[in-house]
Design a protein around this motif. Structure first.
Motif, mmCIF file in Angstrom:
data_model
loop_
_atom_site.group_PDB
_atom_site.id
_atom_site.type_symbol
_atom_site.label_atom_id
_atom_site.label_comp_id
_atom_site.label_asym_id
_atom_site.label_seq_id
_atom_site.Cartn_x
_atom_site.Cartn_y
_atom_site.Cartn_z
ATOM 1 N N HIS A 649 -16.159 -64.322 -90.868
ATOM 2 C CA HIS A 649 -17.171 -64.898 -91.748
ATOM 3 C C HIS A 649 -18.589 -64.632 -91.242
ATOM 4 O O HIS A 649 -19.561 -65.114 -91.831
ATOM 5 C CB HIS A 649 -16.947 -66.407 -91.898
ATOM 6 C CG HIS A 649 -15.691 -66.740 -92.630
ATOM 7 N ND1 HIS A 649 -14.968 -67.903 -92.423
ATOM 8 C CD2 HIS A 649 -14.998 -66.056 -93.581
ATOM 9 C CE1 HIS A 649 -13.900 -67.906 -93.216
ATOM 10 N NE2 HIS A 649 -13.901 -66.808 -93.912
ATOM 11 N N GLY A 650 -18.716 -63.884 -90.138
ATOM 12 C CA GLY A 650 -20.044 -63.529 -89.640
ATOM 13 C C GLY A 650 -20.723 -64.646 -88.884
ATOM 14 O O GLY A 650 -21.952 -64.795 -88.943
ATOM 15 N N VAL A 651 -19.936 -65.428 -88.141
ATOM 16 C CA VAL A 651 -20.479 -66.595 -87.425
ATOM 17 C C VAL A 651 -19.955 -66.616 -85.987
ATOM 18 O O VAL A 651 -18.774 -66.383 -85.749
ATOM 19 C CB VAL A 651 -20.080 -67.913 -88.145
ATOM 20 C CG1 VAL A 651 -20.504 -69.122 -87.336
ATOM 21 C CG2 VAL A 651 -20.680 -67.960 -89.542
ATOM 22 N N ASN A 676 -15.829 -56.969 -84.465
ATOM 23 C CA ASN A 676 -17.229 -57.401 -84.485
ATOM 24 C C ASN A 676 -17.883 -57.336 -83.107
ATOM 25 O O ASN A 676 -18.828 -58.070 -82.825
ATOM 26 C CB ASN A 676 -17.326 -58.819 -85.053
ATOM 27 C CG ASN A 676 -16.846 -58.876 -86.497
ATOM 28 O OD1 ASN A 676 -16.866 -57.875 -87.207
ATOM 29 N ND2 ASN A 676 -16.411 -60.033 -86.944
ATOM 30 N N MET A 677 -17.377 -56.446 -82.274
ATOM 31 C CA MET A 677 -17.876 -56.334 -80.899
ATOM 32 C C MET A 677 -19.353 -55.938 -80.856
ATOM 33 O O MET A 677 -20.057 -56.239 -79.895
ATOM 34 C CB MET A 677 -17.028 -55.305 -80.145
ATOM 35 C CG MET A 677 -17.301 -55.222 -78.665
ATOM 36 S SD MET A 677 -16.793 -56.721 -77.797
ATOM 37 C CE MET A 677 -17.724 -56.521 -76.279
ATOM 38 N N ASN A 678 -19.832 -55.279 -81.922
ATOM 39 C CA ASN A 678 -21.232 -54.842 -81.914
ATOM 40 C C ASN A 678 -22.210 -56.009 -81.992
ATOM 41 O O ASN A 678 -23.414 -55.809 -81.872
ATOM 42 C CB ASN A 678 -21.504 -53.845 -83.042
ATOM 43 C CG ASN A 678 -21.075 -54.366 -84.386
ATOM 44 O OD1 ASN A 678 -19.934 -54.789 -84.547
ATOM 45 N ND2 ASN A 678 -21.963 -54.344 -85.352
ATOM 46 N N ALA A 679 -21.699 -57.234 -82.176
ATOM 47 C CA ALA A 679 -22.556 -58.416 -82.069
ATOM 48 C C ALA A 679 -22.454 -59.061 -80.692
ATOM 49 O O ALA A 679 -23.119 -60.063 -80.418
ATOM 50 C CB ALA A 679 -22.175 -59.435 -83.140
ATOM 51 N N ILE A 777 -28.318 -58.018 -84.997
ATOM 52 C CA ILE A 777 -28.416 -59.429 -85.411
ATOM 53 C C ILE A 777 -29.717 -59.672 -86.181
ATOM 54 O O ILE A 777 -29.733 -60.366 -87.207
ATOM 55 C CB ILE A 777 -28.298 -60.345 -84.173
ATOM 56 C CG1 ILE A 777 -26.865 -60.248 -83.609
ATOM 57 C CG2 ILE A 777 -28.649 -61.785 -84.518
ATOM 58 C CD1 ILE A 777 -26.681 -60.909 -82.246
ATOM 59 N N LEU A 778 -30.806 -59.068 -85.707
ATOM 60 C CA LEU A 778 -32.085 -59.220 -86.413
ATOM 61 C C LEU A 778 -32.010 -58.638 -87.825
ATOM 62 O O LEU A 778 -32.440 -59.286 -88.795
ATOM 63 C CB LEU A 778 -33.210 -58.527 -85.625
ATOM 64 C CG LEU A 778 -34.572 -58.460 -86.337
ATOM 65 C CD1 LEU A 778 -35.137 -59.861 -86.586
ATOM 66 C CD2 LEU A 778 -35.562 -57.605 -85.545
ATOM 67 N N GLY A 800 -28.046 -72.162 -88.467
ATOM 68 C CA GLY A 800 -28.427 -71.506 -89.719
ATOM 69 C C GLY A 800 -28.503 -69.997 -89.657
ATOM 70 O O GLY A 800 -28.994 -69.355 -90.592
ATOM 71 N N ARG A 801 -28.008 -69.390 -88.576
ATOM 72 C CA ARG A 801 -28.112 -67.930 -88.423
ATOM 73 C C ARG A 801 -26.789 -67.224 -88.725
ATOM 74 O O ARG A 801 -25.704 -67.773 -88.490
ATOM 75 C CB ARG A 801 -28.551 -67.567 -86.997
ATOM 76 C CG ARG A 801 -29.897 -68.157 -86.591
ATOM 77 C CD ARG A 801 -31.009 -67.666 -87.493
ATOM 78 N NE ARG A 801 -32.284 -68.325 -87.226
ATOM 79 C CZ ARG A 801 -33.302 -68.320 -88.082
ATOM 80 N NH1 ARG A 801 -33.177 -67.695 -89.254
ATOM 81 N NH2 ARG A 801 -34.433 -68.921 -87.781
ATOM 82 N N ALA A 802 -26.907 -65.995 -89.226
ATOM 83 C CA ALA A 802 -25.750 -65.102 -89.336
ATOM 84 C C ALA A 802 -25.596 -64.381 -88.003
ATOM 85 O O ALA A 802 -26.527 -64.344 -87.191
ATOM 86 C CB ALA A 802 -25.969 -64.092 -90.453
ATOM 87 N N ALA A 803 -24.435 -63.814 -87.784
ATOM 88 C CA ALA A 803 -24.271 -62.942 -86.620
ATOM 89 C C ALA A 803 -24.816 -61.565 -87.025
ATOM 90 O O ALA A 803 -25.974 -61.437 -87.400
ATOM 91 C CB ALA A 803 -22.807 -62.880 -86.208
ATOM 92 N N HIS A 804 -24.001 -60.539 -87.006
ATOM 93 C CA HIS A 804 -24.438 -59.195 -87.380
ATOM 94 C C HIS A 804 -24.129 -58.896 -88.838
ATOM 95 O O HIS A 804 -24.424 -57.820 -89.331
ATOM 96 C CB HIS A 804 -23.707 -58.187 -86.505
ATOM 97 C CG HIS A 804 -22.221 -58.247 -86.698
ATOM 98 N ND1 HIS A 804 -21.510 -59.421 -86.473
ATOM 99 C CD2 HIS A 804 -21.325 -57.340 -87.138
ATOM 100 C CE1 HIS A 804 -20.240 -59.212 -86.768
ATOM 101 N NE2 HIS A 804 -20.103 -57.970 -87.167
ATOM 102 N N GLU A 805 -23.467 -59.845 -89.534
ATOM 103 C CA GLU A 805 -23.065 -59.642 -90.926
ATOM 104 C C GLU A 805 -23.061 -60.996 -91.627
ATOM 105 O O GLU A 805 -23.067 -62.046 -90.973
ATOM 106 C CB GLU A 805 -21.678 -58.998 -91.012
ATOM 107 C CG GLU A 805 -20.561 -59.828 -90.401
ATOM 108 C CD GLU A 805 -19.234 -59.078 -90.286
ATOM 109 O OE1 GLU A 805 -19.193 -57.879 -90.586
ATOM 110 O OE2 GLU A 805 -18.245 -59.710 -89.885
ATOM 111 N N MET A 806 -23.047 -60.958 -92.956
ATOM 112 C CA MET A 806 -23.032 -62.213 -93.715
ATOM 113 C C MET A 806 -22.216 -62.024 -94.980
ATOM 114 O O MET A 806 -22.034 -60.900 -95.453
ATOM 115 C CB MET A 806 -24.445 -62.633 -94.085
ATOM 116 C CG MET A 806 -25.039 -61.820 -95.220
ATOM 117 S SD MET A 806 -26.801 -61.647 -95.152
ATOM 118 C CE MET A 806 -26.973 -60.365 -93.920
#
Length: 949
Positions: A649-651, A676-679, A777-778, A800-806
């Motif tokens: 879920h991108g969290v 999702n290792m790139n995060a 992430i940015l 309130g932030r996403a990881a590398h995807e949303m």
């Protein structure tokens, strides 16, 4: 700006964009953003211990020096690998062309018609040469394709066989050793009993459900299997054959003598050896088994206007949908290599393939005749390209290696020699000189090739193949170049625009990482050469293993798995072996969150585990109390937890350490999916978080290009207690002290493309890798902020932030008659590939921009999404004739005399100003998925059909 810094070229946003992006996100600094995204208790306390970053220029000098350490001998080892010649027009226009190698899996058919046609060509080549009705669009390698064949035959046992528990599978001792090893691995958890023996003395008892044969045999003998297959059929035993693709040009097609499955590798069709891969396997079977075939099938359908169109058939999606009921976890392929192999057949055509096959056979016959003149015996009575000489193996090996030649030595008194497309008369004379020295006789020169035939009539091919127009049209380089370019123009790849696929990480595949793949010192090394001939490879692979081990915070790495799904399977098999070593072989429960990838439960079942699904909370996180309850309930039999982190879920779930502790406290090991290792890289690691094993997608985080759906590499990194069980290889020893049997055919899997990830890590270094993760992430949070008032993001972290995807929720638009698919298709008109559709939540888009995309490209994408949101507002459920429902819009539509739509041509094709400067035109309108599923056709139309048109 440091123009020598690779990080400055790989990372998209410029320094002067950073503050504006941070302001949009609502933070003062990158440190604040990362603090608000990652839980504090999993942050790395120190930087990664990696060598200082090299510049691109330094790296290319470095990799060239390492290439020089490889010794490129003339190699005749065979065993499923043969040097081939990549036509320069294919090398330059496909292998080295980002229009082909940066494309994504062709799920969005409207912008993938070129790749789909190239794959349809491949399927046709395979179906024609094998004599089967149905072929898929490639698998990972010959040995794993053989394992898939065994699984298919096991699955299709009749009701009576299943009731009686018939589980024996016969494997001929003529099968390649690496294939037998992979079959052993796959058979164990499925409770299949392998019986390896002489097929000529097989008893065809009712205890067997299937049999597996090699054609020709591993040492070159061509057997006539017609009687074997007929007897097997009489006894309700299904048969599979591993066939050499080039030999099928001269040998009778296995389909003609009644086999049920044919597998093999297409490496001989113009693909470099590459120390074992990547190479596209093939898998062909009967029409009646189409719902059981693993991998992808390209099928024919039609578009909205009724025009001919191609797309991936339903089967591709079924294994993912079936989850723990799937018969295979393979949802990937070797597309780039399959495209090249198919194009090799297009370029040479049936006449060219016959010329090559006849010449290879003549080389073998000539070698045999002249070695026999020196007093040696040739033992194969019938052969295609491989001869077996009775000789002192140690003596021949010594002389051969002094002459920079490799043969295969199956015993102390036998030498096998496999001739190939790249062999010439000078090479034959070197071979003759080696045997002359051994015989202490005068060497002589061979003036020309023999025209004798050593293939009996009973196994000789009598049928034609590749009669379709495409294989009889493009035999000059000019024509071939234009055909390749025509297909390329139909496809949207990273060289056109950003591909924002969540979970798939379509980042830059830098040219400096890719260039070494064309070096012959890397391409022409057989995977079974002595280690001292592959010193350059050994240095790179060991360093890459060490780099990945450091990045993941673990103790050991295996590069053998050829895809992410194979990495999942390998990780679970290593966990299984660990439990067995401790007397805990009964542990077979695998906990899997409901949000996991579809391959996770399929992998667990393939590894012999029972899947127990744990719930998710309303916020999309793992329900810790439900997991705790199920872990305690199954504590006596708990084998593993499979978890993706950050979540699908991108969290970044803050309870991850607690989740892992619960698993460990109840006797399980934790497998972390590395999708999702790139995060994580440089900020945290699976080891720090507390997992025991993870697989990495080198084709995602570590920059190997997706190639239209492969090659992929899925190495596993493991904690100290699992290192002894890392997978081995029966020909070249690899793995741990208590290594499990092989996961794939080659000792180090797809070694050639591992150069890319080695380059990526080596040029970024510790600081660059960390920076890449921060910008991933940015960029994700920048998109989230920019489209926030137009689309609802389904899940966010605690701050309130996403990881590398949303995940963007598109379900509310159903009230306007708009589905998520309509948004995906409309994005094509804006020049973008759709984000991931309806995964892991139906009716959503999962967006992942990667660190490689510039602010300008992110803004173009956001502008497109905002413009589409306005179009949704204009839509009405009562009036479906709108710009979204009719998308994508083709050039043919825009230039037609009639325009029967309630909006302008301008709005259809050029809704935003940037499109007038760089417009991508889809070649077809929306495909009819349902029609294709009802009318599956997976080979090219015959010449007669063109004539009818």
């Amino acid at each position: 700006m440091n123009t020598f810094s690779f990080a400055s070229r790989h990372i998209g946003p410029r320094e002067n964009d950073l503050q504006e992006m941070l302001n949009t996100v609502g933070v003062d600094s990158m440190d604040q953003l990362i603090y608000e995204t990652l839980p504090d208790d999993i942050r790395l306390k120190k930087d990664l211990d990696l060598a200082p970053a090299m510049s691109e220029h330094e790296y290319l000098a470095h990799i060239t020096a390492l290439a020089a350490k490889n010794k490129v001998f003339r190699t005749y080892i065979g065993l499923g690998y043969h040097q081939s010649i990549t036509p320069a027009v294919i090398q330059r226009n496909i292998l080295e062309n980002p229009g082909w190698y940066t494309a994504y899996t062709p799920y969005q058919a409207e912008i993938a018609q070129g790749r789909l046609e190239a794959l349809l060509n491949f399927q046709t080549v395979i179906a024609d040469l094998t004599g089967m009705e149905l072929a898929n669009a490639s698998l990972l390698d010959e040995s794993t394709a053989a394992a898939e064949a065994m699984s298919l035959l096991f699955e299709i046992r009749d009701r009576d066989q299943k009731k009686k528990g018939v589980n024996k599978f016969f494997v001929s001792e003529e099968v390649l050793p690496q294939t037998i090893d992979v079959l052993k691995t796959r058979a164990i958890p499925l409770d299949i009993e392998l019986v390896i023996g002489d097929h000529e003395n097989f008893d065809f008892s009712a205890e067997f459900f299937g049999a597996f044969l090699q054609y020709p045999g591993k040492l070159g003998q061509v057997f006539d299997y017609a009687d074997f297959v007929a007897k097997a059929k009489e006894n309700n035993i299904k048969t599979a054959v591993a066939a050499d693709i080039l030999s099928l040009v001269k040998l009778r097609a296995p389909g003609e003598f009644g086999v049920d499955v044919v597998v093999g590798t297409s490496q001989r069709f113009g693909i470099p050896l590459g120390y074992g891969g990547p190479h596209a396997a093939f898998f062909a079977t009967r029409e009646e088994y189409k719902r059981n075939i693993p991998g992808r099938i390209i099928g024919v359908t039609k578009d909205t206007d009724g025009n001919f169109a191609l797309r991936m058939a339903l089967q591709t999606r079924e294994q993912h949908i079936k989850r723990d009921k799937a018969t295979s976890n393979i949802c990937t392929a070797q597309v780039l290599l399959a495209v090249m192999a198919g194009m090799y057949a297009v370029y040479h055509g049936p006449k060219g393939l016959k010329y090559i096959a006849n010449r290879v056979h003549s080389l073998a016959v000539t070698a045999a005749e002249n070695i026999e003149k020196l007093g040696f015996s040739q033992l194969n009575s019938s052969y295609f390209d491989t001869i077996l000489i009775k000789a002192n193996a140690a003596q021949i090996k010594d002389i051969a290696e002094r002459n920079e030649v490799n043969f295969y030595y199956p015993s102390t008194d036998a030498v096998a020699i496999s001739l190939n497309e790249a062999t010439n008369i000078d090479d034959l004379n070197t071979i003759i000189a080696i045997f002359a020295e051994a015989a202490e006789k005068e060497a002589f020169k061979i003036p020309q090739l023999s025209e004798a035939n050593h293939i009996p009539s009973s196994v000789e091919r009598k049928t034609e193949f590749l009669k379709n127009e495409v294989f009889n049209s493009y035999h000059s380089e000019t024509d071939m170049m234009r055909y390749i370019k025509k297909l390329e123009r139909k496809d949207l790849s990273l060289n056109h625009s950003m591909i924002s696929l969540g979970s798939c990480t379509m980042k830059l595949n830098a040219a400096s990482e890719m260039l070494p793949l064309s070096y012959p010192q890397w391409g022409n090394i057989h995977p079974f050469v002595p280690l001292d001939q592959a010193e350059g490879y050994q240095i790179v692979l060991k360093r890459l293993e060490k780099q990945l081990t450091e990045i993941t915070g673990f103790s050991g790495t295996s590069l053998q798995p050829n895809s992410g799904a194979q990495g999942e399977y390998a990780g679970l098999m290593v966990i299984r072996a660990y439990h067995e070593s401790r007397g805990d072989g009964h542990r077979n429960i695998c906990l899997i969150p409901s949000s996991a990838h579809g391959t996770n439960p399929a992998s667990a079942v393939m590894a012999g585990m029972k899947v127990v699904v744990t719930k998710s909370t309303e916020t999309g996180n793992i329900d810790v109390e439900d997991l705790r309850e199920k872990a305690i309930k199954h504590k006596d039999n708990l084998a593993a937890l499979m978890v993706t982190y950050p979540s699908t879920h991108g969290v970044f779930e803050s309870a991850i350490k607690e989740i892992i502790k619960i698993t460990h406290d109840n006797g399980g090991q934790v497998y972390m999916d590395g999708a999702n290792m790139n995060a994580q890289v440089g900020l945290t690691s699976p080891g720090v978080i507390g997992a025991d094993v993870c697989h990495l997608n080198l084709h995602k985080t570590f920059a190997i290009p997706h190639g239209g759906g492969g090659p992929g590499v899925g190495p596993i990194c493991v904690a100290e207690q699992l290192v002894p069980f890392l997978p081995g290889n029966p020909v070249i020893p690899t793995g741990g002290d208590s290594a499990i049997t092989a996961i794939s055919a080659a000792p180090w899997g797809s070694a050639l493309v591992c150069l890319i990830s080695y380059g990526y890590i080596t040029m970024l270094g510790s600081e660059g890798l960390k920076k890449a993760t921060q910008y991933a992430i940015l960029n994700a949070n920048y998109i989230k902020a920019r489209i926030d008032e137009h689309y609802k993001t389904l899940y966010s972290g605690e701050r309130g932030r996403a990881a590398h995807e949303m995940i963007v929720d598109c379900r509310p638009f159903k009230a306007k008659g708009i589905e998520v698919t309509d948004i995906a298709k409309r994005l094509i008109d804006y020049g973008f590939h759709a984000p991931t559709v309806s995964f892991p939540v139906a009716g959503t888009l999962m967006i992942e921009p990667t660190e490689s995309e510039s602010k300008a490209e992110l803004d173009r994408f956001c502008d497109a999404m905002i413009s589409i949101r306005k179009e949704i507002n204009e839509a009405s459920a009562e009036e479906p004739n709108n710009v979204l429902k009719n998308s994508p819009h083709t050039l043919a539509m825009l230039t037609a005399d009639e325009w029967n739509f309630p909006y302008t041509r301008q709005k259809a094709a050029f809704p935003l100003e940037y499109l007038s400067d760089n417009k991508f035109w889809p070649s077809i309108r929306r495909v009819d998925e349902a029609f294709g599923d009802r009318n599956l056709m997976c080979t090219c139309p015959a010449v007669e059909e063109y004539m009818e048109e």
